[in-house]
Write an enzyme that holds these catalytic residues in place. Sequence first.
Site, mmCIF file in Angstrom:
data_model
loop_
_atom_site.group_PDB
_atom_site.id
_atom_site.type_symbol
_atom_site.label_atom_id
_atom_site.label_comp_id
_atom_site.label_asym_id
_atom_site.label_seq_id
_atom_site.Cartn_x
_atom_site.Cartn_y
_atom_site.Cartn_z
ATOM 1 N N GLY A 212 31.531 41.736 36.107
ATOM 2 C CA GLY A 212 32.381 40.557 36.300
ATOM 3 C C GLY A 212 33.437 40.839 37.341
ATOM 4 N N ASN A 213 34.450 39.992 37.407
ATOM 5 C CA ASN A 213 35.582 40.247 38.319
ATOM 6 C C ASN A 213 36.857 39.689 37.707
ATOM 7 O OD1 ASN A 213 36.006 37.424 39.318
ATOM 8 N ND2 ASN A 213 33.899 37.712 40.009
ATOM 9 N N HIS A 214 37.985 39.926 38.407
ATOM 10 C CA HIS A 214 39.293 39.599 37.811
ATOM 11 C C HIS A 214 39.734 38.151 38.011
ATOM 12 C CE1 HIS A 214 40.212 43.588 36.514
ATOM 13 N NE2 HIS A 214 40.000 44.097 37.713
ATOM 14 N N SER A 215 38.880 37.286 38.519
ATOM 15 C CA SER A 215 39.311 35.896 38.749
ATOM 16 C C SER A 215 39.739 35.254 37.419
ATOM 17 C CB SER A 215 38.150 35.096 39.347
ATOM 18 O OG SER A 215 38.435 33.727 39.249
ATOM 19 N N ALA A 280 34.879 32.672 41.902
ATOM 20 C CA ALA A 280 34.603 34.003 42.453
ATOM 21 C C ALA A 280 33.245 34.411 41.891
ATOM 22 C CB ALA A 280 35.685 34.973 42.022
#
Length: 404
Positions: A212-215, A280
């Site tokens: 995943g990512n930090h969005s 994102a």
Amino acid sequence: MSVLNGKKILLGVSGGIAAYKTASLVRLFIKAGAHVQVIMTPASKDFVTPLTLSTLSKNPVHSSFFNQEDQDAVWNNHVELALWADLMLIAPATANTLSKMVTGNCDNLLIATYLSAKCPVYFAPAMDLDMYKHPSTLSGFTALKQFGNIMIPAENGELASGLSGEGRMAEPENIIAFLEADLESKLPLKGKKILITAGPTYEAIDPVRFIGNHSSGKMGFDLANEAANLGAEVVLVAGPTHYKVKYSQIQVVNVVSAQEMYEACHLYFDHADVAIAAAAVADYRPKVVALQKIKKASDEFSIELEKTKDILASLGAIKKKQFLIGFALETENEIENAKLKIQKKNLDLIVLNSLQDEGAGFKKETNKVTFIDQKFKVEPMELKSKESVAVDILNKVISHFSEL
Ligand code: CTP
């Protein structure tokens, strides 16, 4: 949520028996989330007390150019009052007040404020049936409409005189409904369908792990809320996030992976007038998703990744009339890379975030963006809250439609 929510309303009350109904009117405004200030003509105080209206509006009531009981005689600034308002409503508007509005006979605070108002002015006449039909009244209505004022017509029914006919001030509920319908019909994105993506995507590795990512999703949710506030029909395709939309009319489609986001976007894009890709999206995903939890065995472990579909580029490839906006997050050669993305993804506008700008990027309340349009016009913006950036982006959408 009512379109009156958060609106600053200046209510001018003139002296007719219908003034007693303004107590309910103020209550309904407050219930709808509006901020209310009341100006009363001296005669109206015989019909409803300033205390009633100040209690209900939660604000002092203004009725003369200065407060006589106040030793310091503070001047009530009618210009400031008028400029404060998002809209002014004169209700009841008696024959006397209407004629002063027409001629500009400025002998009280209400008329002085009316003459200073730059906001939309509505008036709800109230008088006896013969007065309402009198040519002088009718020509007054015509003149006021020519000034750009909006009339909320009187209703038919029993009048204070005992006669029955047209002239009763519209009921408070009907005044509210009239204002809401009028304001809604004038919203700049009324009738426009906007598709927005938000948040991260999660790409499964096995049943318990993902890439995943930090969005946080905040930018996309702020865009959705603001677009709905401006009257648009919004479909928000959101990856995993804790954010909630402010308005129930926003259609939220929850997705997890890039593939699900791709499919949801293609379901709604055809009918959209605008699409804004604020998500994102993961660029890669595991080629194979393990069906069972992967056990730790060897010292080293690698996952083979494959490219996800570029949702924005796929929309750019099929777009017809849609105004397509993408985001770019760059760390070097920002402007040049963003221009390349405009061409590659067939965008109308790109919103560039540079991680070199303090206050911009993931998990921040603020953003510092640069707009670049199809003609490569570069417009750097100030550091702002993400809500304000959403307003700026939607202003670009509004200008696009006004230029068509
Ligand atoms: N985007 C998308 N689908 C993807 C990847 C990105 O719709 N699979 C969208 C994002 O929502 C954003 C824009 O494309 O509006 C730019 O994303 P970004 O990650 O900055 O650029 P990429 O095109 O992915 O290129 P790179 O990562 O190489 O910079």
